[in-house]
Design an enzyme around this catalytic site. Structure first.
Site, PDB file in Angstrom:
ATOM      1  N   LYS A  88      -5.484  -4.612  -6.895  1.00 31.86           N
ATOM      2  CA  LYS A  88      -6.698  -4.010  -7.465  1.00 31.86           C
ATOM      3  C   LYS A  88      -6.429  -2.901  -8.486  1.00 31.86           C
ATOM      4  CE  LYS A  88      -9.755  -5.117  -3.632  1.00 31.86           C
ATOM      5  NZ  LYS A  88     -10.698  -4.629  -2.623  1.00 31.86           N
ATOM      6  N   GLY A 147     -11.017   5.980   6.467  1.00 32.29           N
ATOM      7  CA  GLY A 147     -10.262   5.283   5.433  1.00 32.29           C
ATOM      8  C   GLY A 147     -10.362   5.967   4.087  1.00 32.29           C
ATOM      9  N   GLY A 149      -8.502   4.167   1.307  1.00 28.85           N
ATOM     10  CA  GLY A 149      -7.860   3.184   0.431  1.00 28.85           C
ATOM     11  C   GLY A 149      -8.848   2.645  -0.602  1.00 28.85           C
ATOM     12  N   GLY A 150      -8.549   1.469  -1.133  1.00 22.62           N
ATOM     13  CA  GLY A 150      -9.353   0.894  -2.217  1.00 22.62           C
ATOM     14  C   GLY A 150     -10.811   0.689  -1.821  1.00 22.62           C
ATOM     15  N   ALA A 151     -11.038   0.107  -0.642  1.00 22.53           N
ATOM     16  CA  ALA A 151     -12.425  -0.158  -0.215  1.00 22.53           C
ATOM     17  C   ALA A 151     -13.160   1.161  -0.007  1.00 22.53           C
ATOM     18  CB  ALA A 151     -12.431  -0.981   1.068  1.00 22.53           C
ATOM     19  N   GLY A 265     -18.999  -6.900   8.056  1.00 20.22           N
ATOM     20  CA  GLY A 265     -18.381  -6.978   6.734  1.00 20.22           C
ATOM     21  C   GLY A 265     -18.845  -8.175   5.905  1.00 20.22           C
TER      22      GLY A 265
HETATM   23  P1  NDP Z   1      -5.950  -0.216   1.594  1.00 23.51           P
HETATM   24  O1  NDP Z   1      -4.611  -0.693   2.023  1.00 23.51           O
HETATM   25  O2  NDP Z   1      -6.129   0.317   0.215  1.00 23.51           O
HETATM   26  O3  NDP Z   1      -6.423   0.952   2.594  1.00 23.51           O
HETATM   27  C1  NDP Z   1      -6.323   0.781   3.992  1.00 23.51           C
HETATM   28  C2  NDP Z   1      -6.936   1.970   4.704  1.00 23.51           C
HETATM   29  O4  NDP Z   1      -6.886   1.714   6.111  1.00 23.51           O
HETATM   30  C3  NDP Z   1      -6.203   3.279   4.479  1.00 23.51           C
HETATM   31  O5  NDP Z   1      -7.121   4.349   4.515  1.00 23.51           O
HETATM   32  C4  NDP Z   1      -5.264   3.338   5.697  1.00 23.51           C
HETATM   33  O6  NDP Z   1      -4.898   4.649   6.050  1.00 23.51           O
HETATM   34  C5  NDP Z   1      -6.165   2.773   6.756  1.00 23.51           C
HETATM   35  N1  NDP Z   1      -5.438   2.197   7.881  1.00 23.51           N
HETATM   36  C6  NDP Z   1      -4.813   1.005   7.927  1.00 23.51           C
HETATM   37  N2  NDP Z   1      -4.261   0.808   9.152  1.00 23.51           N
HETATM   38  C7  NDP Z   1      -4.552   1.909   9.872  1.00 23.51           C
HETATM   39  C8  NDP Z   1      -4.274   2.318  11.225  1.00 23.51           C
HETATM   40  N3  NDP Z   1      -3.590   1.532  12.046  1.00 23.51           N
HETATM   41  N4  NDP Z   1      -4.734   3.516  11.639  1.00 23.51           N
HETATM   42  C9  NDP Z   1      -5.446   4.309  10.819  1.00 23.51           C
HETATM   43  N5  NDP Z   1      -5.745   3.990   9.523  1.00 23.51           N
HETATM   44  C10 NDP Z   1      -5.305   2.817   9.076  1.00 23.51           C
HETATM   45  O7  NDP Z   1      -6.962  -1.406   1.869  1.00 23.51           O
HETATM   46  P2  NDP Z   1      -8.424  -1.624   1.251  1.00 23.51           P
HETATM   47  O8  NDP Z   1      -9.131  -0.321   1.259  1.00 23.51           O
HETATM   48  O9  NDP Z   1      -8.368  -2.369  -0.003  1.00 23.51           O
HETATM   49  O10 NDP Z   1      -9.069  -2.597   2.335  1.00 23.51           O
HETATM   50  C11 NDP Z   1      -9.465  -2.113   3.599  1.00 23.51           C
HETATM   51  C12 NDP Z   1     -10.246  -3.187   4.324  1.00 23.51           C
HETATM   52  O11 NDP Z   1     -11.448  -3.443   3.638  1.00 23.51           O
HETATM   53  C13 NDP Z   1      -9.505  -4.538   4.408  1.00 23.51           C
HETATM   54  O12 NDP Z   1      -9.489  -4.935   5.738  1.00 23.51           O
HETATM   55  C14 NDP Z   1     -10.357  -5.492   3.602  1.00 23.51           C
HETATM   56  O13 NDP Z   1     -10.433  -6.763   4.210  1.00 23.51           O
HETATM   57  C15 NDP Z   1     -11.724  -4.821   3.674  1.00 23.51           C
HETATM   58  N6  NDP Z   1     -12.563  -5.179   2.523  1.00 23.51           N
HETATM   59  C16 NDP Z   1     -13.718  -5.834   2.779  1.00 23.51           C
HETATM   60  C17 NDP Z   1     -14.539  -6.230   1.762  1.00 23.51           C
HETATM   61  C18 NDP Z   1     -15.789  -6.971   2.065  1.00 23.51           C
HETATM   62  O14 NDP Z   1     -16.402  -7.487   1.125  1.00 23.51           O
HETATM   63  N7  NDP Z   1     -16.233  -7.043   3.311  1.00 23.51           N
HETATM   64  C19 NDP Z   1     -14.205  -5.937   0.355  1.00 23.51           C
HETATM   65  C20 NDP Z   1     -12.975  -5.189   0.205  1.00 23.51           C
HETATM   66  C21 NDP Z   1     -12.177  -4.834   1.254  1.00 23.51           C
HETATM   67  P3  NDP Z   1      -3.652   5.387   5.330  1.00 23.51           P
HETATM   68  O15 NDP Z   1      -4.172   5.930   4.037  1.00 23.51           O
HETATM   69  O16 NDP Z   1      -3.274   6.430   6.312  1.00 23.51           O
HETATM   70  O17 NDP Z   1      -2.584   4.337   5.146  1.00 23.51           O
END
Ligand code: NDP
Length: 300
Positions: A88, A147, A149-151, A265
């Site tokens: 992304k 969270g 991250g990207g979402a 979702g």
């Molecule tokens: P990223 O990898 O950019 O971000 C992941 C986030 O999850 C970070 O904040 C990370 O924390 C956190 N995280 C992951 N594992 C853990 C854990 N075990 N404990 C605590 N925090 C955790 O991913 P995206 O933001 O791009 O995607 C996130 C989710 O959103 C995905 O599952 C994706 O499927 C979903 N999504 C759904 C959409 C929809 O249309 N329904 C559209 C886009 C995304 P840290 O910063 O500490 O690593």
């Protein structure tokens, strides 16, 4: 017909007419992994329903081959494509410009061919917002989002621009959480704070909307649970999960059990899909058709 003559009935099927057009308009997705992403089924259900001679090709492409994939999409005149993890941000250097949300968010999930240019948009946050607005207007509301991250960036920006009063970012890693809070404070009217996620999070009184924007619960890790004190959930809260696969995550089930209004979702997935299809084809797709196809697949 004598031997050596071509049969008279065959060649006419190769003659072009208005009814016979064997060249569909192409769209698709570049992500890695790609096999667990149901978007292709949802988008093609919409194309079929609306009689669009379009295809959506789900491909497994990571950052190492993204430049070649985008060049291929240009060469084949694709109308656009989605980008999912981990492309992304990476995709931005391979395209020609950004729409407003994508520029603020700093990530692209939907690329649209406009003239001879490929323009990056971000429909994730818009898709989430549309689902949320169906149950609550975020204006003036107090929001907790897990969270960063990207979402989470996409959702945070759109919910803030829609007038949320306060967004508390709760994230495991400090840097990403602080960065998102700073982005929201600098580029939107909302007040954002950061709280490091350490142990079970207890939701304070006064929170209207709780959002899981992490990947916790995504297939295949479907038994995973957020570190969350479930007794701090209350029936006047909206609880929204971004995980599309499976849609009935533990958070969705736990929040339902506590009487909360719940969003899964799939709503976000469908709504961002509608916006993407609109950008590519100009047609506003029927969300019920798209969600029904996903529910058939997931047996929900
Ligand atoms: P990223 O990898 O950019 O971000 C992941 C986030 O999850 C970070 O904040 C990370 O924390 C956190 N995280 C992951 N594992 C853990 C854990 N075990 N404990 C605590 N925090 C955790 O991913 P995206 O933001 O791009 O995607 C996130 C989710 O959103 C995905 O599952 C994706 O499927 C979903 N999504 C759904 C959409 C929809 O249309 N329904 C559209 C886009 C995304 P840290 O910063 O500490 O690593």
């Amino acid at each position: 017909m004598t031997l050596g003559q071509a049969p008279l009935t065959i060649p006419h099927i190769f003659i072009m007419s208005e009814e016979l057009n064997f060249l569909p308009s192409l769209t698709g997705s570049f992500a890695k992994p790609a096999a667990e992403n149901p978007t292709v089924e949802m988008v093609e259900a919409a194309y079929r329903h609306h009689g669009l001679h379009w295809r959506y090709i789900n491909t497994e492409v990571g950052p190492e081959s993204l430049a070649a994939a985008v060049a291929g999409a240009r060469a084949m005149n694709w109308a656009g494509f989605n980008c999912s993890l981990p492309n992304k941000v990476e995709v931005i250097q391979h395209i020609d410009g950004l729409g407003k949300s994508a520029e603020v968010i700093g990530a692209v999930n939907c690329v649209v061919r406009r003239g001879d240019k490929l323009i990056g948009e971000n429909t994730d946050g818009k898709g989430f917002l549309k689902s949320l607005e169906a149950v609550v207007d975020p204006a003036g509301k107090c929001i907790v989002m897990f969270g960063a991250g990207g979402a989470a960036r996409a959702i945070g920006v759109e919910v803030a621009l829609a007038g949320a009063a306060h967004i508390n970012i709760v994230n495991r890693s400090k840097n990403r959480g602080l960065e998102l809070a700073a982005l929201l404070n600098n580029k939107t009217p909302a007040k954002a704070t950061f709280e490091k996620w350490d142990g079970d999070y207890s939701v304070p009184n006064g929170v209207d909307v709780l959002i899981n924007a992490t990947s916790i619960g995504l297939y295949p890790d479907i038994d995973a649970r957020l570190a969350l004190d479930l007794d701090s959930l209350s029936a006047n809260m909206v609880v929204a999960d971004v995980i599309p696969n499976p849609p009935r995550t533990n958070l969705v089930k736990d929040a339902e059990g506590h009487g909360c209004k719940v969003l899964d979702g799939l709503g976000m997935l469908v709504n961002q899909g509608i916006t993407g299809i609109e950008y590519w084809t100009g047609v506003t797709a029927d969300g019920v058709v798209m969600r029904t196809r996903l529910e058939e697949l997931f047996g929900t």
